[in-house]
Design a protein around this motif. Structure first.
Motif, PDB file in Angstrom:
ATOM      1  N   UNK A  17       0.831  -1.210   0.000  1.00 43.85           N
ATOM      2  CA  UNK A  17       0.000   0.000   0.000  1.00 43.85           C
ATOM      3  C   UNK A  17       0.867   1.263   0.000  1.00 43.85           C
ATOM      4  N   UNK A  18       2.133   1.116   0.291  1.00 43.66           N
ATOM      5  CA  UNK A  18       3.046   2.269   0.233  1.00 43.66           C
ATOM      6  C   UNK A  18       3.077   3.072   1.520  1.00 43.66           C
ATOM      7  N   UNK A  19       2.672   2.455   2.643  1.00 42.27           N
ATOM      8  CA  UNK A  19       2.743   3.161   3.922  1.00 42.27           C
ATOM      9  C   UNK A  19       4.041   2.724   4.611  1.00 42.27           C
ATOM     10  N   UNK A  20       5.079   3.524   4.418  1.00 41.65           N
ATOM     11  CA  UNK A  20       6.407   3.153   4.902  1.00 41.65           C
ATOM     12  C   UNK A  20       7.039   4.315   5.635  1.00 41.65           C
ATOM     13  N   UNK A  21       7.818   4.023   6.640  1.00 43.04           N
ATOM     14  CA  UNK A  21       8.493   5.087   7.396  1.00 43.04           C
ATOM     15  C   UNK A  21       9.976   4.792   7.529  1.00 43.04           C
ATOM     16  N   UNK A  22      10.746   5.821   7.243  1.00 45.90           N
ATOM     17  CA  UNK A  22      12.201   5.704   7.275  1.00 45.90           C
ATOM     18  C   UNK A  22      12.697   5.465   8.708  1.00 45.90           C
ATOM     19  N   UNK A  23      13.785   4.744   8.817  1.00 47.59           N
ATOM     20  CA  UNK A  23      14.377   4.533  10.144  1.00 47.59           C
ATOM     21  C   UNK A  23      14.723   5.882  10.760  1.00 47.59           C
ATOM     22  N   UNK A  24      14.377   6.089  12.005  1.00 49.42           N
ATOM     23  CA  UNK A  24      14.719   7.328  12.706  1.00 49.42           C
ATOM     24  C   UNK A  24      13.713   8.453  12.500  1.00 49.42           C
ATOM     25  N   UNK A  25      12.712   8.262  11.614  1.00 48.03           N
ATOM     26  CA  UNK A  25      11.721   9.324  11.387  1.00 48.03           C
ATOM     27  C   UNK A  25      10.801   9.438  12.606  1.00 48.03           C
ATOM     28  N   UNK A  26      10.117  10.573  12.700  1.00 49.38           N
ATOM     29  CA  UNK A  26       9.204  10.781  13.835  1.00 49.38           C
ATOM     30  C   UNK A  26       8.129   9.698  13.863  1.00 49.38           C
ATOM     31  N   UNK A  27       7.620   9.361  12.667  1.00 50.67           N
ATOM     32  CA  UNK A  27       6.564   8.337  12.594  1.00 50.67           C
ATOM     33  C   UNK A  27       7.084   6.994  13.096  1.00 50.67           C
ATOM     34  N   UNK A  28       8.304   6.643  12.653  1.00 49.22           N
ATOM     35  CA  UNK A  28       8.880   5.361  13.073  1.00 49.22           C
ATOM     36  C   UNK A  28       9.072   5.349  14.595  1.00 49.22           C
TER      37      UNK A  28
END
Ligand code: NAD
Length: 356
Positions: free
Chosen positions: A125-136
């Motif tokens: 679905x393309x819901x991905x979060x980079x390592x270290x991001x606020x979302x992650x």
């Protein structure tokens, strides 16, 4: 009856394959008016997007398209045109029939399965979060013992609605095509909520077809081994996006490779028919690659248009050319360097000649 079909030649080997497929499909005598529209990286300069609106409008208007492969450039800003098309047109069902034809080397004889892959949800679905991001960081705070601090995170959404419509599609496909069984594939023993939901919904849908179409469940790891060891046991298989992507390549391997594996992306409003393989850029313009996958996608398209008799004739013509093994491309020869191999166009012409 006259049909209007959007033809998207694509790039790489796409244009030569599209031309070959059109030649073979037209040889059936079905009256098709092809509306040709380009999409892909080359359209960027002219339209500022690889998928211009007029291409989408054409498919929406005609409801049916035949499409050559399109390259997804790595490291540029835009998304895959293939994924965007499926998304824009809500083509939620990816149908990949894997049928072996006599004469195709490296195919397992008698395989005849259809893989129905959900096309819109799951880890794709393309819901991905980079390592270290606020979302992650936020997501990690929900399960700090299970997610490492330096982890990138992908989300896997599986919905009731998405699961119901794909499983229903698989059962309806089975019914319409005289198939006897639907096998639902997932990994519900590990992913109890997401894949568990997929199975729960699949069982509910299966109840509606009880007595008509058989239903069974097999875990994705098991199905990979089973398809290699006893593919004849299976008929229609339905599964979420990621498993579908992987298992359909396994299916292509069973029937002799990407050169012979057709496909379709189908939604309630439109259907786009395309081969499983990509644009094979190194073969571009060489008149070399196998047109079978796109021509067989044309067979699926003719069936979708209600031209069953023409579809059967075209499939028989393909099967005959494959069985004779004379006018076939290099990948279908015993030795890939066999000088008697013919080009893309010549193979399509041999298929068309069978329809005269
Ligand atoms: P590919 O399928 O294009 O090619 C892999 C190899 O498979 C080729 O080198 C060739 O040896 C063989 N092959 C493929 N099609 C063949 C045919 N018709 N006849 C004979 N041999 C064939 O896969 P790739 O190299 O991973 O992808 C190339 C590009 O295509 C990438 O940009 C990718 O994103 C794109 N792609 C597009 C689609 C699509 O348009 N639906 C699908 C898959 C990949």
């Amino acid at each position: 009856m006259k049909h209007r079909v959007t033809l998207i030649p694509g790039d790489g080997v796409g244009p030569e394959l599209a031309e070959a497929a059109r030649l073979a499909i037209d040889a059936t005598g079905v009256d098709i008016e092809w509306e040709v529209h380009d999409a892909g990286a080359e359209q960027m300069e002219k339209y500022g997007t690889p998928l211009p609106d007029h291409v989408l409008e054409s498919v929406r208007r005609n409801k049916v398209a035949l499409k050559g492969p399109i390259t997804t450039p790595i490291g540029t800003g835009f998304r895959s045109v293939n994924v965007a098309l499926r998304h824009e047109l809500n083509l939620y069902a990816c149908v990949r029939p894997c049928k072996s034809y006599p004469g195709v080397k490296k195919s397992v004889p008698g395989v005849d399965i259809v893989i129905v892959r959900e096309n819109t949800e799951d880890l794709y679905a393309g819901v991905e979060f980079e390592a270290g991001s606020e979302e992650a960081k936020t997501i990690r705070s929900w399960a700090p013992n299970k997610i490492r601090e330096d982890a990138a995170i992908s989300i896997k959404p599986i919905s009731v609605e998405g699961s119901r419509r794909i499983v229903k599609f698989a059962f309806e496909y089975a019914k319409a095509n005289g198939r006897r069984k639907v096998t639902a594939v997932s990994k519900a023993n590990i992913m109890k909520y997401t894949d568990g939901l997929f199975y729960k919904v699949a069982r509910e849908v299966a109840e509606e077809y009880k007595g008509e179409i058989e239903y069974e469940e097999v875990l994705v790891d098991a199905i990979c081994m089973q398809l290699v060891q006893r593919p004849h046991h299976y008929d229609v298989l339905v599964m979420p996006n990621l498993y579908g992507d992987i298992v359909s390549d396994l299916g292509a391997g069973l029937i002799g490779g990407l050169g012979v594996a057709p496909g379709a992306n189908i939604g309630d409003e439109a259907a786009v028919f395309e081969a499983t393989h990509g644009s094979a850029p190194k073969y571009k313009g060489l008149n070399k690659v196998n047109p079978t996958a796109l021509i067989l996608s044309g067979v699926l398209m003719l069936r979708h248009l209600g031209e069953t008799e023409a579809a059967d004739r075209l499939e028989r013509a393909v099967a005959e050319v494959l069985a004779e093994g004379k006018y076939v491309t290099y990948d279908l020869k015993e030795d890939r360097n066999d000088p008697t191999a013919v080009g893309t166009r010549e193979m399509a012409e041999a298929i068309a000649a069978k329809l005269k």
